[in-house]
Write an enzyme that holds these catalytic residues in place. Structure first.
Site, PDB file in Angstrom:
ATOM      1  N   ASP A  32      25.336  24.265  10.363  1.00 44.17           N
ATOM      2  CA  ASP A  32      25.563  24.789   9.014  1.00 44.17           C
ATOM      3  C   ASP A  32      24.271  24.861   8.202  1.00 44.17           C
ATOM      4  O   ASP A  32      24.058  25.787   7.426  1.00 44.17           O
ATOM      5  CB  ASP A  32      26.589  23.922   8.273  1.00 44.17           C
ATOM      6  CG  ASP A  32      27.978  24.071   8.878  1.00 44.17           C
ATOM      7  OD1 ASP A  32      28.183  25.022   9.668  1.00 44.17           O
ATOM      8  OD2 ASP A  32      28.852  23.234   8.577  1.00 44.17           O
ATOM      9  N   GLU A 105      41.211  34.627  41.379  1.00 44.77           N
ATOM     10  CA  GLU A 105      40.969  34.087  40.039  1.00 44.77           C
ATOM     11  C   GLU A 105      42.308  33.832  39.349  1.00 44.77           C
ATOM     12  O   GLU A 105      43.335  34.311  39.797  1.00 44.77           O
ATOM     13  CB  GLU A 105      40.204  35.125  39.181  1.00 44.77           C
ATOM     14  CG  GLU A 105      38.910  35.626  39.760  1.00 44.77           C
ATOM     15  CD  GLU A 105      38.509  36.977  39.162  1.00 44.77           C
ATOM     16  OE1 GLU A 105      38.534  37.107  37.928  1.00 44.77           O
ATOM     17  OE2 GLU A 105      38.193  37.897  39.942  1.00 44.77           O
ATOM     18  N   LYS A 107      45.112  34.433  36.502  1.00 46.52           N
ATOM     19  CA  LYS A 107      45.561  35.543  35.679  1.00 46.52           C
ATOM     20  C   LYS A 107      45.964  34.946  34.334  1.00 46.52           C
ATOM     21  O   LYS A 107      46.911  34.160  34.256  1.00 46.52           O
ATOM     22  CB  LYS A 107      46.768  36.227  36.335  1.00 46.52           C
ATOM     23  CG  LYS A 107      47.274  37.420  35.569  1.00 46.52           C
ATOM     24  CD  LYS A 107      48.367  38.128  36.366  1.00 46.52           C
ATOM     25  CE  LYS A 107      48.841  39.363  35.645  1.00 46.52           C
ATOM     26  NZ  LYS A 107      49.416  39.075  34.333  1.00 46.52           N
ATOM     27  N   ASP A 109      47.292  34.811  30.447  1.00 42.96           N
ATOM     28  CA  ASP A 109      48.372  35.463  29.724  1.00 42.96           C
ATOM     29  C   ASP A 109      47.984  35.552  28.256  1.00 42.96           C
ATOM     30  O   ASP A 109      48.235  34.647  27.475  1.00 42.96           O
ATOM     31  CB  ASP A 109      49.644  34.629  29.910  1.00 42.96           C
ATOM     32  CG  ASP A 109      50.883  35.485  29.796  1.00 42.96           C
ATOM     33  OD1 ASP A 109      50.729  36.689  29.542  1.00 42.96           O
ATOM     34  OD2 ASP A 109      51.984  34.952  29.952  1.00 42.96           O
ATOM     35  N   ARG A 128      43.506  47.147  25.332  1.00 42.06           N
ATOM     36  CA  ARG A 128      43.706  47.987  26.503  1.00 42.06           C
ATOM     37  C   ARG A 128      44.590  49.197  26.168  1.00 42.06           C
ATOM     38  O   ARG A 128      44.382  50.294  26.675  1.00 42.06           O
ATOM     39  CB  ARG A 128      44.350  47.186  27.639  1.00 42.06           C
ATOM     40  CG  ARG A 128      44.258  47.888  28.994  1.00 42.06           C
ATOM     41  CD  ARG A 128      44.997  47.143  30.085  1.00 42.06           C
ATOM     42  NE  ARG A 128      46.409  47.473  30.075  1.00 42.06           N
ATOM     43  CZ  ARG A 128      46.942  48.519  30.700  1.00 42.06           C
ATOM     44  NH1 ARG A 128      46.175  49.336  31.391  1.00 42.06           N
ATOM     45  NH2 ARG A 128      48.227  48.761  30.626  1.00 42.06           N
ATOM     46  N   TYR A 210      36.342  38.640  32.924  1.00 44.63           N
ATOM     47  CA  TYR A 210      36.587  38.615  34.373  1.00 44.63           C
ATOM     48  C   TYR A 210      36.282  39.928  35.076  1.00 44.63           C
ATOM     49  O   TYR A 210      36.462  40.035  36.280  1.00 44.63           O
ATOM     50  CB  TYR A 210      38.033  38.204  34.658  1.00 44.63           C
ATOM     51  CG  TYR A 210      39.062  39.048  33.931  1.00 44.63           C
ATOM     52  CD1 TYR A 210      39.653  38.573  32.762  1.00 44.63           C
ATOM     53  CD2 TYR A 210      39.425  40.300  34.407  1.00 44.63           C
ATOM     54  CE1 TYR A 210      40.587  39.337  32.080  1.00 44.63           C
ATOM     55  CE2 TYR A 210      40.354  41.067  33.737  1.00 44.63           C
ATOM     56  CZ  TYR A 210      40.933  40.585  32.570  1.00 44.63           C
ATOM     57  OH  TYR A 210      41.846  41.342  31.892  1.00 44.63           O
ATOM     58  N   LYS A 298      52.253  36.996  40.842  1.00 45.01           N
ATOM     59  CA  LYS A 298      52.927  36.373  39.701  1.00 45.01           C
ATOM     60  C   LYS A 298      53.771  35.189  40.150  1.00 45.01           C
ATOM     61  O   LYS A 298      54.510  35.278  41.124  1.00 45.01           O
ATOM     62  CB  LYS A 298      53.843  37.392  39.020  1.00 45.01           C
ATOM     63  CG  LYS A 298      53.111  38.578  38.422  1.00 45.01           C
ATOM     64  CD  LYS A 298      52.808  38.380  36.961  1.00 45.01           C
ATOM     65  CE  LYS A 298      54.007  38.753  36.122  1.00 45.01           C
ATOM     66  NZ  LYS A 298      53.704  38.643  34.680  1.00 45.01           N
ATOM     67  N   CYS A 391      80.642  17.553   9.172  1.00 46.67           N
ATOM     68  CA  CYS A 391      80.469  17.243  10.586  1.00 46.67           C
ATOM     69  C   CYS A 391      81.517  17.982  11.410  1.00 46.67           C
ATOM     70  O   CYS A 391      82.704  17.913  11.102  1.00 46.67           O
ATOM     71  CB  CYS A 391      80.591  15.736  10.800  1.00 46.67           C
ATOM     72  SG  CYS A 391      80.604  15.288  12.540  1.00 46.67           S
ATOM     73  N   CYS A 394      84.050  15.165  12.874  1.00 48.81           N
ATOM     74  CA  CYS A 394      84.897  14.262  12.092  1.00 48.81           C
ATOM     75  C   CYS A 394      85.131  14.745  10.670  1.00 48.81           C
ATOM     76  O   CYS A 394      85.893  14.133   9.922  1.00 48.81           O
ATOM     77  CB  CYS A 394      84.312  12.852  12.085  1.00 48.81           C
ATOM     78  SG  CYS A 394      82.834  12.715  11.071  1.00 48.81           S
ATOM     79  N   CYS A 407      75.424  13.082  10.289  1.00 47.13           N
ATOM     80  CA  CYS A 407      76.796  12.724   9.963  1.00 47.13           C
ATOM     81  C   CYS A 407      76.757  11.240   9.609  1.00 47.13           C
ATOM     82  O   CYS A 407      76.369  10.424  10.419  1.00 47.13           O
ATOM     83  CB  CYS A 407      77.730  12.954  11.152  1.00 47.13           C
ATOM     84  SG  CYS A 407      79.333  12.171  10.895  1.00 47.13           S
ATOM     85  N   CYS A 412      82.260   8.308  13.733  1.00 49.68           N
ATOM     86  CA  CYS A 412      82.309   9.671  14.269  1.00 49.68           C
ATOM     87  C   CYS A 412      82.334   9.599  15.799  1.00 49.68           C
ATOM     88  O   CYS A 412      81.445   8.999  16.407  1.00 49.68           O
ATOM     89  CB  CYS A 412      81.087  10.431  13.771  1.00 49.68           C
ATOM     90  SG  CYS A 412      81.054  12.141  14.300  1.00 49.68           S
TER      91      CYS A 412
END
Ligand SMILES: [Zn+2]
Length: 645
Positions: A32, A105, A107, A109, A128, A210, A298, A391, A394, A407, A412
């Site tokens: 900084d 390699e 893949k 996501d 893309r 890649y 995959k 609830c 009950c 509840c 109950c």
């Protein structure tokens, strides 16, 4: 040397070490300081060099996305999901060139992006899109630090990478923000395809490179060469990269990815297998959609999209209502999923879950997958999830505490069944064979309501119940009998006093008896390390309650015998409640605790009036000070070792 140039080069080198190599050599403060100096020079001179790091701060929001036509088409990859398909691909390549090598390699996501360089300078970034034309995201991508603004290569270049957000960064974001991001892929795409570049800067996006999509001069002869080029020019690449000669080697590398991908900090959904040699690639060419020389393998999906049809409310032993979503059946990680979980009512709001909404679910370690979030889909009719006011089991009025609904009725039915089930678990009273289903049956048919009711069960109690033969009944009754001998720690946990967990139970047990615990004040309770204000109040309320005291009396009358470790044990630490603080050189804390317990002592984690001895290692802090204040004997490591002898 020109100061401005020096600052730019230094800051860029530090950023490279930090963002590309993951190996920072300088602190944020040092960075900084130089950065501010550079900004000042730029302000004075009015000159901002093309590779100045000050350009990477997000500028003003853009009005819309301009279209950009890629120099060379960005193909997507053909997919394989079985080993046979993978083998068929290798065979096809072998027919073109029997000596071709393959690279394997990860893949990733995320969102695929393409960066263009001219005359050694970064000029543009685009998505893309459809492969031919994408969206210009230069302003957004400029804020990402894992690529260089200036490179040595002087021709026209297009490199390809995946914009991703680390899973740890996503998790942190979701902890700190009201609106949850669905998953790392959506988060990365949303951060880059965002009209406000400042948002991209804040989300912590990085790009893993890649591929080289286009090179005007001296194109590279192989994928190995491309990866080396990317690394050399300062682009971030992921270290896993294998060159394989045979199908077996390719399969091994793919298997390795399938195992390792669960441990890495990026979202991945497969492996990419490419022909290494550019000459072989050229010979094989393209279909109208895919290159013939590459394949994406995959893995079984960990995430899937489905639609929420109904929200059911489950109730736990504390009375907390947990939403359970019924969803359209969907295949996930090899199983058909029909239900998905959410944490609490607040989670529904945070993740924008509505009835009829399309949601993303993820396989989790639990049996039932979890809902990550809903898609903004205005096309379908959705209804809000109604917050139950009573609830469903009950009819009691629901109480809302923070993001949770409760509840409040202790009677109950499902709540009682859960409480009884918890009592029988391994770390509690450990009644082997007493399953939730059996408890439900006894609740329905034999009026099982309280812990003490377990001890009133006889052989006759099971007569006429389906599935209970002599042997099973015998086993259950002897497991119940065995559970009468219980340590104070387990007993406290089994009763669920103040909803304490095992750690708090252990701390409380150090007081040696139920009576002593019942006599603790609020201040004494919150002074314990693992007991907060809510738990302390819960513990006080428990002992103040007439019904609970009667139940404790019934349990004692039924023959519950609390094994009082403190009074019965023999050994160097018999009768002592010992607290360890600081670090010992000879033993880890856990080892030392075991040694103390093996010699009759109780190892507790916080210093209280119940503490009789403190062992202080190096760098002992507040616990030591507290022990001194309370006048508790303190031993050093050497004296401790002597006691162990
Ligand atoms: Zn209820």
């Amino acid at each position: 040397m020109d100061r401005q140039r020096y600052l730019i080069d230094t800051l860029n080198r530090w950023a490279y070490e930090y963002y590309v190599l993951d190996a920072p050599t300088h602190s944020d403060r040092e960075y900084d300081k130089l950065y501010d100096e550079l900004k000042e020079i730029e302000r004075e001179t009015g000159v901002v060099e093309p590779d100045s790091p000050t350009r990477r701060v997000g500028g003003e929001p853009v009005k819309g996305f301009e279209r950009h036509t890629h120099i060379a088409r960005l193909y997507s990859l053909d997919k394989a999901v079985t080993e046979d398909e993978l083998a068929a691909f290798i065979t096809r390549v072998r027919k073109t060139d029997e000596n071709a090598d393959f690279t394997v390699e990860y893949k990733y996501d995320g969102l695929t992006v393409c960066l263009t360089y001219e005359n050694g300078a970064f000029v543009r970034a685009s998505t893309r899109g459809n492969g031919i034309e994408g969206e210009d995201v230069t302003a957004q991508v400029l804020t990402i630090r894992s690529f260089p603004l200036k490179i040595g290569y002087k021709g026209t270049l297009e490199v390809r990478g995946e914009a991703v957000i680390r899973l740890s960064v996503l998790e942190k974001y979701n902890r700190e923000h009201e609106d949850a991001l669905k998953n790392a892929r959506n988060a990365a795409a949303g951060a880059v395809r965002n009209l406000d570049p400042k948002m991209t800067a804040e989300r912590g996006v990085e790009i893993l490179f890649y591929d080289i999509n286009y090179m005007s001069e001296a194109p590279l002869a192989s994928q190995v060469g491309a990866m080396e080029f990317l690394k050399r020019e300062g682009f971030k690449t992921y270290p896993f990269f294998k060159v394989c000669k045979t199908l077996e080697e390719v399969q091994d590398a793919v298997d390795e990815i399938e195992v390792e991908r669960r441990k890495i900090d990026y979202l991945t959904d497969g492996a990419v297998i490419k022909v290494n040699e550019a000459a072989v690639r050229e010979e094989m060419g393209y279909t109208d959609k895919f290159p013939r020389w590459a394949m994406a393998y995959k893995f079984e999906a960990e995430e899937a999209e489905t639609v929420v049809r109904e929200i059911l409310w489950q109730i736990g032993r504390t009375g907390k209502l947990t939403p359970l979503a019924k969803v359209d059946p969907v295949e996930l990680a090899g199983a058909t999923v029909r239900r998905a979980t959410l944490n609490n009512f607040g989670d529904i709001t945070r993740k924008h879950v509505r009835v009829g909404a399309k949601v993303l679910i993820r396989r989790s370690n639990e049996v039932i997958p979890e809902i990550l979030g809903a898609f903004d889909d205005t096309m379908s009719e959705t209804l809000p999830v109604e917050k139950p006011s009573v609830c469903p089991y009950c009819g009691s009025a629901i109480e809302e505490i923070g993001a949770n609904l409760f509840c409040p009725n202790r009677a109950c039915p499902p709540r009682v069944v859960q409480k009884l089930t918890h009592y029988c678990t391994k770390n509690a009273a450990d009644i082997e064979g007493m399953s939730e289903a059996t408890i439900q049956l006894l609740y329905n048919k034999r009026n099982l309501r309280r812990f003490s009711d377990f001890y009133a069960l006889t052989e006759e109690s099971f007569f006429g119940l389906e599935g209970f033969k002599e042997k099973k009944i015998g086993n259950l009754l002897s497991a119940i009998e065995k559970s009468k001998h219980i340590t104070l720690e387990r007993f406290l946990y089994a009763l669920g006093i103040g909803q304490i967990g095992r750690v708090a139970a252990r701390d409380l047990a150090a007081f040696g008896s139920l009576d002593r615990i019942a006599a603790l004040t609020y201040d004494e309770l919150v002074a314990l390390e693992n007991i907060g204000e809510v738990t302390a109040r819960g513990i006080l309320a428990y002992f103040a309650d007439e019904e609970n005291r009667e139940e404790l009396a019934r349990l004692m009358a039924a023959g519950i015998e609390i094994q009082n470790v403190q009074r019965t044990a023999e050994g160097a630490f018999a009768g002592q409640t010992v607290v360890l603080t600081g670090s010992l050189t000879t033993y880890s804390r856990t080892e030392a605790q075991k040694l103390i317990e093996a010699r009759g002592g109780i190892a507790a984690s916080s210093v209280t009036n119940a503490t009789t001895l403190v062992i202080a290692g190096e760098k002992a802090g507040s616990k030591l000070a507290k022990a001194q204040k309370l006048g508790i004997p303190i031993l050093g490591e050497e004296e401790f070792l002597k006691m162990l002898e």
